[in-house]
Scaffold this active site. Structure first.
Site, PDB file in Angstrom:
ATOM      1  N   THR A 103     -31.930  20.439  24.888  1.00  0.00           N
ATOM      2  CA  THR A 103     -32.423  18.840  24.891  1.00  0.00           C
ATOM      3  C   THR A 103     -34.145  18.701  24.066  1.00  0.00           C
ATOM      4  OG1 THR A 103     -32.683  16.476  26.116  1.00  0.00           O
ATOM      5  CG2 THR A 103     -33.661  18.412  27.054  1.00  0.00           C
ATOM      6  N   GLN A 141     -38.235  15.779  29.395  1.00  0.00           N
ATOM      7  CA  GLN A 141     -37.912  16.612  29.026  1.00  0.00           C
ATOM      8  C   GLN A 141     -37.953  18.301  29.361  1.00  0.00           C
ATOM      9  OE1 GLN A 141     -35.623  13.829  28.703  1.00  0.00           O
ATOM     10  NE2 GLN A 141     -34.595  14.643  27.602  1.00  0.00           N
ATOM     11  N   HIS A 194     -35.578  19.578  32.115  1.00  0.00           N
ATOM     12  CA  HIS A 194     -34.321  20.789  31.984  1.00  0.00           C
ATOM     13  C   HIS A 194     -34.596  22.058  31.595  1.00  0.00           C
ATOM     14  CE1 HIS A 194     -32.083  16.861  32.129  1.00  0.00           C
ATOM     15  NE2 HIS A 194     -32.775  16.169  30.291  1.00  0.00           N
ATOM     16  N   GLU A 252     -33.502  14.010  18.948  1.00  0.00           N
ATOM     17  CA  GLU A 252     -32.145  13.481  20.032  1.00  0.00           C
ATOM     18  C   GLU A 252     -32.796  12.310  21.318  1.00  0.00           C
ATOM     19  OE1 GLU A 252     -29.820  14.971  24.183  1.00  0.00           O
ATOM     20  OE2 GLU A 252     -31.397  15.398  23.618  1.00  0.00           O
ATOM     21  N   HIS A 253     -33.183  12.177  22.269  1.00  0.00           N
ATOM     22  CA  HIS A 253     -35.155  11.062  21.759  1.00  0.00           C
ATOM     23  C   HIS A 253     -35.889  10.878  21.206  1.00  0.00           C
ATOM     24  CE1 HIS A 253     -32.141  13.355  25.674  1.00  0.00           C
ATOM     25  NE2 HIS A 253     -31.882  12.112  25.235  1.00  0.00           N
ATOM     26  N   ASP A 256     -30.957   8.203  29.883  1.00  0.00           N
ATOM     27  CA  ASP A 256     -30.501   8.858  30.718  1.00  0.00           C
ATOM     28  C   ASP A 256     -29.349   8.691  31.645  1.00  0.00           C
ATOM     29  OD1 ASP A 256     -31.408  11.113  29.525  1.00  0.00           O
ATOM     30  OD2 ASP A 256     -33.329  12.049  30.946  1.00  0.00           O
ATOM     31  N   GLU A 269      -4.163  12.807 -13.978  1.00  0.00           N
ATOM     32  CA  GLU A 269      -4.522  13.566 -12.547  1.00  0.00           C
ATOM     33  C   GLU A 269      -3.255  15.166 -12.431  1.00  0.00           C
ATOM     34  OE1 GLU A 269      -5.291  12.120  -9.027  1.00  0.00           O
ATOM     35  OE2 GLU A 269      -7.030  11.387  -9.132  1.00  0.00           O
ATOM     36  N   HIS A 309       3.916  12.052  -8.599  1.00  0.00           N
ATOM     37  CA  HIS A 309       3.622  11.080  -8.398  1.00  0.00           C
ATOM     38  C   HIS A 309       3.543   9.645  -8.926  1.00  0.00           C
ATOM     39  CE1 HIS A 309       1.162  13.616  -5.820  1.00  0.00           C
ATOM     40  NE2 HIS A 309       0.437  12.554  -5.473  1.00  0.00           N
TER      41      HIS A 309
END
Length: 440
Positions: free
Chosen positions: A240, A262, A265, A332-333, A366, A420, A425
């Site tokens: 984190t 944080q 964690h 992340e944050h 959170d 192509e 096709h």
């Protein structure tokens, strides 16, 4: 306790050169991949027997079955602290309010008269959710994974969480109680890479899933990478991270407490302050010591996290430079604690989630902001989003053309097919008009 990186004075480099100057944890998923490969294949070949063996090897518990009995889930809710139940219910309510608004409606576009393309959104059929159970217990992660899947309309959902020796080999009871509140009755006492393998391959008791989501350790991340292509995943979640962009209007007590929040964690958790204020940098560095001393998980998590290479106070010349740094970091944050924080937040390009001003700490996100806390880490916010209802939906285009509408564009289709060197096709269109294409 926390190092400093001084980026003042010289012009900031661009792109990878700037990212190379910023702190980041070592998290080698590629190396872990080779270690989880035999575990995953063992689960493939031996199913539940392998899961039971790994529960004893890695979790220290002896299991006779991996599926959690319904009675254990009900008992966990009955025994839940009423205050914790009330908090979980409010977290679920707020998450539903936000995620319910994310569901997309089908949309039809008339390209030409008689020619339409409709995009409809279909949920994945079955999802495996993972809730970590190592250093901490995360019922909040059960909520953050389950609510968007439910709001997307996923019909089949199962959850895995590591067995706990303190709870007779069951996942933590708060995890089970959260499942009960969410109506999840298919729960497995399985952790790590073997849980991802169980969902990817299926076993005697667990049907295979189309997708696996949820944060975990490096072994979970490596297993997700191993199965990418076979199943859908949300992200390879790493340690984190929090980054705080702050100026001299920020409160050092707030900033220090958010960095610590944080850091608790994991010893690899990243805490980064980006500021143009030396006075704030000094005040935050000073404030960290008494706050760390007064909390829990100091020596095993917080001190290693704050003193590790992944954490730092980054000094910049001004707000513009600070924005360039946080965009390069892609946290992340990301907290914005500056004057006119809302306007500054609008300028941010890369972040998993942005928290505006002094009254929106990451802790709120959170648990009870209503936002999702399953977010991209390791700089992946430059190309990936957090978990949402859209994560569990697949867009399908429905093409509906009349004969006249096809006839009107047939010559373009044939021309492009021949350009192509794919004449069949074009022939598929010509056949509908007796091999004669209007306009040619």
């Amino acid at each position: 306790m926390i190092s400093r990186i001084d980026l003042r004075g010289d012009a900031l480099p661009e792109g990878p050169a700037l990212r190379a100057l910023l702190p980041r944890a070592d998290f080698d998923v590629a190396a872990a991949l080779e270690k989880v490969r035999p575990i995953c294949e063992d689960v493939h070949h031996r199913g539940d027997a392998a899961l039971i063996e790994y529960a004893e090897k890695f979790d220290g518990v002896g299991l006779t079955q991996v599926r959690v009995p319904a009675a254990a889930i009900a008992d966990a809710l009955t025994g839940l602290d009423p205050l914790v139940r009330e908090a979980l219910e409010e977290s679920i309510r707020r998450a539903r309010v936000v995620h319910r608004e994310q569901r997309r409606a089908p949309h039809t576009t008339q390209v030409v008269p008689g020619g339409t393309v409709t995009e409809k959104w279909v949920p994945v059929e079955r999802v495996g959710l993972y809730a970590p159970g190592g250093r901490s217990v995360y019922p909040s992660s059960v909520i953050m994974n389950a609510v968007p899947a439910q709001e997307a309309g996923v019909e089949s959902m199962a959850l895995a969480s590591p067995p706990q020796s303190d709870f007779d080999g069951l996942p933590h009871p708060t995890i089970l109680a959260a499942c009960a509140l969410l109506g999840i009755d298919e729960v497995y006492a399985v952790g790590g890479a073997q849980a991802v393998a169980m969902f990817a391959y299926g076993t005697e008791t667990c049907a295979p899933a189309n997708m696996v989501t949820g944060p975990g350790n490096i072994w979970v991340a490596a297993a997700k990478r191993y199965f990418t292509g076979r199943i859908g995943i949300d992200t390879e979640a790493g340690p984190t991270e929090i980054a705080v962009l702050a100026d001299d209007t920020a409160d050092a007590v707030h900033v220090a407490s958010d960095l610590i929040s944080q850091a608790e964690h994991d010893p690899l958790a990243a805490a980064v302050l980006v500021t143009d204020s030396v006075a704030l940098a000094d005040a935050v560095a000073k404030e960290l010591e008494p706050q760390v001393a007064a909390t829990k998980h100091v020596e095993d998590r917080i001190v290693p996290a704050l003193s590790g290479r992944q954490s730092a106070i980054v000094l910049v010349d001004g707000l513009d430079e600070g924005l360039r740094v946080v965009d390069a970091y892609g946290a992340e944050h990301l907290e914005i604690q500056t004057a006119d924080a809302a306007a500054v937040a609008e300028r941010v390009k890369n972040a998993g989630a942005i928290f505006v001003g002094p009254w929106a700490p990451v802790s709120l996100g959170d648990y009870c902001a209503g936002s999702n806390h399953v977010l991209p880490t390791g700089g992946c916010a430059c190309h990936s989003s957090g978990l949402s209802v859209q994560s569990f939906l697949r867009g399908i285009h429905i093409v509906d053309y009349t004969r006249d509408a096809l006839a009107d564009v047939a010559h373009h289709v044939v021309t492009l097919a021949e350009a192509e060197d794919l004449p069949a096709h074009g022939a598929a269109v010509k056949a509908r008009f007796g091999w004669k294409v209007p306009g040619q």
